[in-house]
Design a protein around this motif. Structure first.
Motif, PDB file in Angstrom:
ATOM      1  N   PRO A 526      48.115  33.179  44.043  1.00  0.00           N
ATOM      2  CA  PRO A 526      47.280  32.267  44.844  1.00  0.00           C
ATOM      3  C   PRO A 526      45.789  32.425  44.577  1.00  0.00           C
ATOM      4  O   PRO A 526      45.014  31.516  44.869  1.00  0.00           O
ATOM      5  N   GLN A 527      45.381  33.580  44.027  1.00  0.00           N
ATOM      6  CA  GLN A 527      43.969  33.790  43.736  1.00  0.00           C
ATOM      7  C   GLN A 527      43.504  32.984  42.527  1.00  0.00           C
ATOM      8  O   GLN A 527      42.301  32.784  42.335  1.00  0.00           O
ATOM      9  N   MET A 528      44.436  32.548  41.688  1.00  0.00           N
ATOM     10  CA  MET A 528      44.102  31.848  40.454  1.00  0.00           C
ATOM     11  C   MET A 528      43.976  30.345  40.701  1.00  0.00           C
ATOM     12  O   MET A 528      44.883  29.718  41.247  1.00  0.00           O
ATOM     13  N   ALA A 529      42.850  29.765  40.252  1.00  0.00           N
ATOM     14  CA  ALA A 529      42.673  28.327  40.356  1.00  0.00           C
ATOM     15  C   ALA A 529      43.459  27.591  39.283  1.00  0.00           C
ATOM     16  O   ALA A 529      43.860  26.444  39.463  1.00  0.00           O
ATOM     17  N   ASP A 530      43.680  28.241  38.143  1.00  0.00           N
ATOM     18  CA  ASP A 530      44.421  27.635  37.041  1.00  0.00           C
ATOM     19  C   ASP A 530      45.074  28.760  36.250  1.00  0.00           C
ATOM     20  O   ASP A 530      44.416  29.731  35.888  1.00  0.00           O
ATOM     21  N   VAL A 531      46.369  28.644  35.981  1.00  0.00           N
ATOM     22  CA  VAL A 531      47.120  29.680  35.268  1.00  0.00           C
ATOM     23  C   VAL A 531      47.458  29.182  33.868  1.00  0.00           C
ATOM     24  O   VAL A 531      47.941  28.058  33.703  1.00  0.00           O
ATOM     25  N   THR A 532      47.195  30.021  32.877  1.00  0.00           N
ATOM     26  CA  THR A 532      47.444  29.664  31.481  1.00  0.00           C
ATOM     27  C   THR A 532      48.821  30.111  31.009  1.00  0.00           C
ATOM     28  O   THR A 532      49.536  29.362  30.342  1.00  0.00           O
ATOM     29  N   ALA A 533      49.191  31.336  31.328  1.00  0.00           N
ATOM     30  CA  ALA A 533      50.450  31.906  30.835  1.00  0.00           C
ATOM     31  C   ALA A 533      50.910  33.003  31.773  1.00  0.00           C
ATOM     32  O   ALA A 533      50.134  33.508  32.595  1.00  0.00           O
ATOM     33  N   MET A 534      52.182  33.395  31.637  1.00  0.00           N
ATOM     34  CA  MET A 534      52.720  34.462  32.479  1.00  0.00           C
ATOM     35  C   MET A 534      53.926  35.088  31.812  1.00  0.00           C
ATOM     36  O   MET A 534      54.555  34.505  30.926  1.00  0.00           O
ATOM     37  N   PRO A 538      57.972  45.047  34.084  1.00  0.00           N
ATOM     38  CA  PRO A 538      58.839  45.970  34.824  1.00  0.00           C
ATOM     39  C   PRO A 538      58.447  46.087  36.292  1.00  0.00           C
ATOM     40  O   PRO A 538      57.315  45.805  36.687  1.00  0.00           O
ATOM     41  N   ARG A 539      59.417  46.509  37.099  1.00  0.00           N
ATOM     42  CA  ARG A 539      59.234  46.786  38.524  1.00  0.00           C
ATOM     43  C   ARG A 539      58.839  45.544  39.319  1.00  0.00           C
ATOM     44  O   ARG A 539      58.029  45.606  40.238  1.00  0.00           O
ATOM     45  N   GLY A 540      59.419  44.406  38.954  1.00  0.00           N
ATOM     46  CA  GLY A 540      59.224  43.199  39.744  1.00  0.00           C
ATOM     47  C   GLY A 540      57.823  42.628  39.700  1.00  0.00           C
ATOM     48  O   GLY A 540      57.438  41.869  40.590  1.00  0.00           O
ATOM     49  N   ARG A 541      57.069  42.949  38.655  1.00  0.00           N
ATOM     50  CA  ARG A 541      55.702  42.445  38.550  1.00  0.00           C
ATOM     51  C   ARG A 541      55.632  41.267  37.586  1.00  0.00           C
ATOM     52  O   ARG A 541      56.551  41.005  36.825  1.00  0.00           O
ATOM     53  N   LEU A 542      54.508  40.566  37.624  1.00  0.00           N
ATOM     54  CA  LEU A 542      54.211  39.494  36.689  1.00  0.00           C
ATOM     55  C   LEU A 542      52.862  39.776  36.044  1.00  0.00           C
ATOM     56  O   LEU A 542      51.920  40.206  36.726  1.00  0.00           O
ATOM     57  N   LEU A 543      52.772  39.573  34.740  1.00  0.00           N
ATOM     58  CA  LEU A 543      51.479  39.591  34.074  1.00  0.00           C
ATOM     59  C   LEU A 543      51.025  38.139  33.987  1.00  0.00           C
ATOM     60  O   LEU A 543      51.697  37.307  33.366  1.00  0.00           O
ATOM     61  N   VAL A 544      49.897  37.825  34.622  1.00  0.00           N
ATOM     62  CA  VAL A 544      49.437  36.445  34.770  1.00  0.00           C
ATOM     63  C   VAL A 544      48.102  36.280  34.061  1.00  0.00           C
ATOM     64  O   VAL A 544      47.167  37.056  34.281  1.00  0.00           O
ATOM     65  N   VAL A 545      48.005  35.271  33.207  1.00  0.00           N
ATOM     66  CA  VAL A 545      46.755  34.918  32.535  1.00  0.00           C
ATOM     67  C   VAL A 545      46.221  33.653  33.193  1.00  0.00           C
ATOM     68  O   VAL A 545      46.920  32.635  33.259  1.00  0.00           O
ATOM     69  N   GLY A 546      45.003  33.704  33.686  1.00  0.00           N
ATOM     70  CA  GLY A 546      44.417  32.549  34.350  1.00  0.00           C
ATOM     71  C   GLY A 546      43.008  32.856  34.796  1.00  0.00           C
ATOM     72  O   GLY A 546      42.431  33.885  34.449  1.00  0.00           O
ATOM     73  N   ARG A 547      42.463  31.968  35.571  1.00  0.00           N
ATOM     74  CA  ARG A 547      41.098  32.180  36.051  1.00  0.00           C
ATOM     75  C   ARG A 547      41.010  31.849  37.529  1.00  0.00           C
ATOM     76  O   ARG A 547      41.679  30.944  38.032  1.00  0.00           O
ATOM     77  N   GLU A 548      40.175  32.584  38.214  1.00  0.00           N
ATOM     78  CA  GLU A 548      39.857  32.266  39.592  1.00  0.00           C
ATOM     79  C   GLU A 548      38.817  31.153  39.611  1.00  0.00           C
ATOM     80  O   GLU A 548      38.183  30.853  38.595  1.00  0.00           O
ATOM     81  N   SER A 549      38.629  30.520  40.762  1.00  0.00           N
ATOM     82  CA  SER A 549      37.678  29.428  40.865  1.00  0.00           C
ATOM     83  C   SER A 549      36.279  29.904  40.474  1.00  0.00           C
ATOM     84  O   SER A 549      35.754  30.862  41.035  1.00  0.00           O
ATOM     85  N   GLY A 550      35.683  29.247  39.469  1.00  0.00           N
ATOM     86  CA  GLY A 550      34.359  29.619  39.011  1.00  0.00           C
ATOM     87  C   GLY A 550      34.320  30.841  38.127  1.00  0.00           C
ATOM     88  O   GLY A 550      33.242  31.276  37.718  1.00  0.00           O
ATOM     89  N   GLY A 551      35.488  31.429  37.815  1.00  0.00           N
ATOM     90  CA  GLY A 551      35.532  32.656  37.032  1.00  0.00           C
ATOM     91  C   GLY A 551      35.967  32.414  35.600  1.00  0.00           C
ATOM     92  O   GLY A 551      36.145  31.272  35.158  1.00  0.00           O
ATOM     93  N   VAL A 552      36.121  33.501  34.860  1.00  0.00           N
ATOM     94  CA  VAL A 552      36.559  33.431  33.472  1.00  0.00           C
ATOM     95  C   VAL A 552      38.049  33.763  33.405  1.00  0.00           C
ATOM     96  O   VAL A 552      38.634  34.294  34.353  1.00  0.00           O
TER      97      VAL A 552
END
Length: 624
Positions: A526-534, A538-552
């Motif tokens: 929910p912190q990401m304004a736009d997600v590029t990839a995911m 392990p251990r029920g986690r997700l690696l998420v590539v994206g940016r927060e609003s106004g961020g890189v």
């Protein structure tokens, strides 16, 4: 002025706030700063204007924060401020916060059963003044970020939070008679007080991580330490969201033996867990599954090695019910195997693989075409691919996205017929596929007339269209979790992509086997304004590539419940795709793999920097 109760603790700086902060931070290692105490004891005038009760700023989890009891003849405003701040303290039983309540309210208040997490501090202002014959009432308000329910499960939420606090006179002192039904904490205070942990349950013979949050120190209600809190939460059952698709091996009503407040390890790295009489008569196979759930739940909580879990009977004589070692538990848990290769599509549109046993930054991994029909002369042009967990089959989408094929990674022969032909006339209608732990294959068809999520049972069965309840947008990509209980969907709407996680519901043996569905989508970033990839990790986690609003653009590990659990990976700005192995080899951890339009396939080995390993490659995948 209050004085420290811990002989080794010394008051630190006062916390920020226009009214002066009534909390003191105590650091066991921060000696010699007692003089700052006076600076932190500013008086709190009582005026009627709106005031912001600030969150803790930059306070790490090693800092212990304690509330200050109400002053004699404190105004209603001071009581409200002091109570809100005392809720954020590390006082084990929240005894200081209770001192701001009436005697009856203090007895009834059970704040440990739920938490409301706010994005920042609280605004508070009077609704009625102290001169009102019905007594003063104060409104507190803020912006919701999440809630933690009575089963310790985190759920992202948005919207306004409001609460009315009624104050009354008790022994000529203002006290609150209607406290909030839950703890109310800012995000920074929540992260300081609580920590994420995984409980584990079974789904189809495979362990599934169920993320929850427990207090980093003793719980104010149960007075249990973090390990014991986590074990008790495990015994109480899975979170409501995950419960429809997992099961616990513990009999209903199982609890820790009465009076158990802490669990410890012996010199042989064994954890002994005393249980009540609900488990005294369980059979050995069931008992070993119970012990396996406990071992995987607890091993993530300690830096010490955990080799064995032993369950004890309720008779109080420490007689053993059963035990499992780490080796035995690994077999029972049916965890994904450690991958032998990492795969990608090269610049000739071939599916190729690289060995993962390369060591040293100077050694370059060598790629080779995968064996089997895909390596035949004049070979098949691969658009995207996924490899089964046993690395015996590849699921490949043809270049142009017109068909999904399941191809053996051995032998020779012609390409098989597609298991899922694309229904659209336009190219690139099928997305990259994904395997789950049950051996089922998932893909999305972007046919404009009949878009949908498809499942191929066992990778060879008749394709079935899967209902996705609550879907609002277009699924641009997907990734099934290795446990087969969840699926991550990248959903595009109005030009932006958001990440959602849904629960995969499979009917029981007596039900309609074709009626697999995805239910209760929840935001996973929910912190990401736009997600590029995911990618699942392990251990029920997700690696998420994206940016927060106004961020890189950045890459972050997040729990499937939408909460951030680790800092960003370095240098993620140019990543278009990312892959992480589903298994976790503690002895030989595998690199994170990414795809950059400028650099091709890049690896991030543990403790190192990104390096290019295949300049002409794209679409990296690990098995899954």
């Amino acid at each position: 002025m209050p004085t420290p109760t811990d002989a080794d603790a010394v008051p630190g700086r006062a916390r920020a706030g226009a009214r002066g902060r009534r909390l003191r931070t105590l650091r066991a290692y921060a000696l010699g700063v007692a003089g700052l105490l006076l600076a932190g004891c500013a008086s709190m005038p009582d005026h009627g204007e709106i005031r912001r009760v600030q969150a803790s700023q930059g306070v790490d989890s090693q800092v212990r924060v304690f509330g200050v009891p109400p002053a004699d003849k404190a105004s209603a405003g001071e009581i409200v401020d002091g109570f809100l701040e005392a809720m954020t303290s590390d006082d084990p039983q929240l005894e200081t916060a209770r001192k701001y309540l009436t005697e009856d309210a203090a007895k009834r208040w059970r704040p440990g059963t739920a938490v409301t997490v706010l994005s920042a501090g609280l605004d508070r202002f009077p609704v009625r003044t102290e001169k009102d014959p019905d007594g003063p009432r104060w409104k507190v308000a803020g912006k919701k970020l999440a809630t933690v329910d009575e089963r310790s499960a985190y759920q992202p939420e948005s919207g306004d939070y409001t609460e009315i606090l009624q104050l009354v006179q008790e022994d000529k002192q203002w006290r609150i008679s209607s406290p909030p039904s839950s703890l109310v904490l800012s995000e920074s205070d929540f992260q300081r007080i609580y920590m994420p942990v995984n409980k584990y349950y079974f789904a189809g013979g495979t362990l599934v991580a169920d993320p929850v949050y427990v207090r980093q120190r003793s719980d104010p209600d149960s007075r249990m330490d973090p390990t014991t809190q986590t074990v008790q939460s495990l015994l109480a059952g899975p979170s409501r969201w995950l419960a429809p698709v997992v099961e616990s091996s513990f009999p209903t009503g199982t609890e820790l033996r009465q009076g158990t407040k802490s669990l410890s390890y012996d010199g042989q790295n064994t954890l002994r867990v005393p249980l009540n009489d609900k488990t005294d008569n369980v059979a050995s196979p069931q008992c070993q599954k119970m012990a396996t759930q406990l071992l995987y739940t607890v091993k993530e909580l300690t830096a010490s090695r955990l080799d064995r879990v032993e369950l004890l009977r309720s008779d109080g004589k420490s007689s053993s019910l059963c035990s499992v070692t780490e080796v035995t538990a690994a077999v029972i848990a049916n965890r994904p195997r450690t991958p032998e290769y990492q795969y990608y599509v090269d610049n000739q549109d071939r599916l190729v693989r690289m060995k993962l046993d390369v060591t040293g930054e100077d050694q370059q991994p060598k790629s080779e075409p995968v064996p089997g029909p895909l390596s035949a002369p004049g070979g098949f042009k691969v658009g995207s691919a996924a490899v089964s967990y046993d690395e015996r089959h590849a699921a490949v989408v043809s270049q142009g996205g017109h068909g999904l094929y399941v191809v053996p990674l051995s032998g020779s022969g012609a390409m098989p017929q597609p298991v899922l032909p694309a229904k659209g006339a336009k190219p690139v209608t099928l997305t990259a596929p994904s395997w789950d732990a049950a051996g089922d294959l998932w893909a999305v068809d972007h046919d404009p007339q009949h878009p949908g999520l498809w499942r191929v049972p066992g990778g060879t069965g008749v394709p079935e269209k899967v209902q996705v309840a609550g879907l609002d947008g277009r699924i641009s990509s997907l990734k099934a979790s290795s446990d087969g209980a969840r699926i991550a969907l990248l959903v595009e709407k109005e030009g932006r992509k958001k990440l959602w996680v849904g629960r995969i519901e499979r009917p029981d043996a007596q039900g309609d086997v074709s009626a697999v569905s995805v239910r209760e989508l929840r935001p996973a970033a929910p912190q990401m304004a736009d997600v590029t990839a995911m990618s699942w990790a392990p251990r029920g986690r997700l690696l998420v590539v994206g940016r927060e609003s106004g961020g890189v653009v950045q890459a972050r590990y997040m729990l499937a419940d939408g909460s951030v659990v680790a800092a960003s990976l370095p240098g993620a700005t140019g990543l278009i795709a990312v892959a992480v192995p589903a298994s976790e080899d503690e002895a030989k951890p595998k690199p994170v793999v990414g795809y950059s339009a400028d650099d091709g396939i890049v690896w991030l080995p543990p403790g190192a920097q990104w390096r290019t390993v295949a300049p002409g490659g794209r679409d990296p995948v690990y098995p899954g």
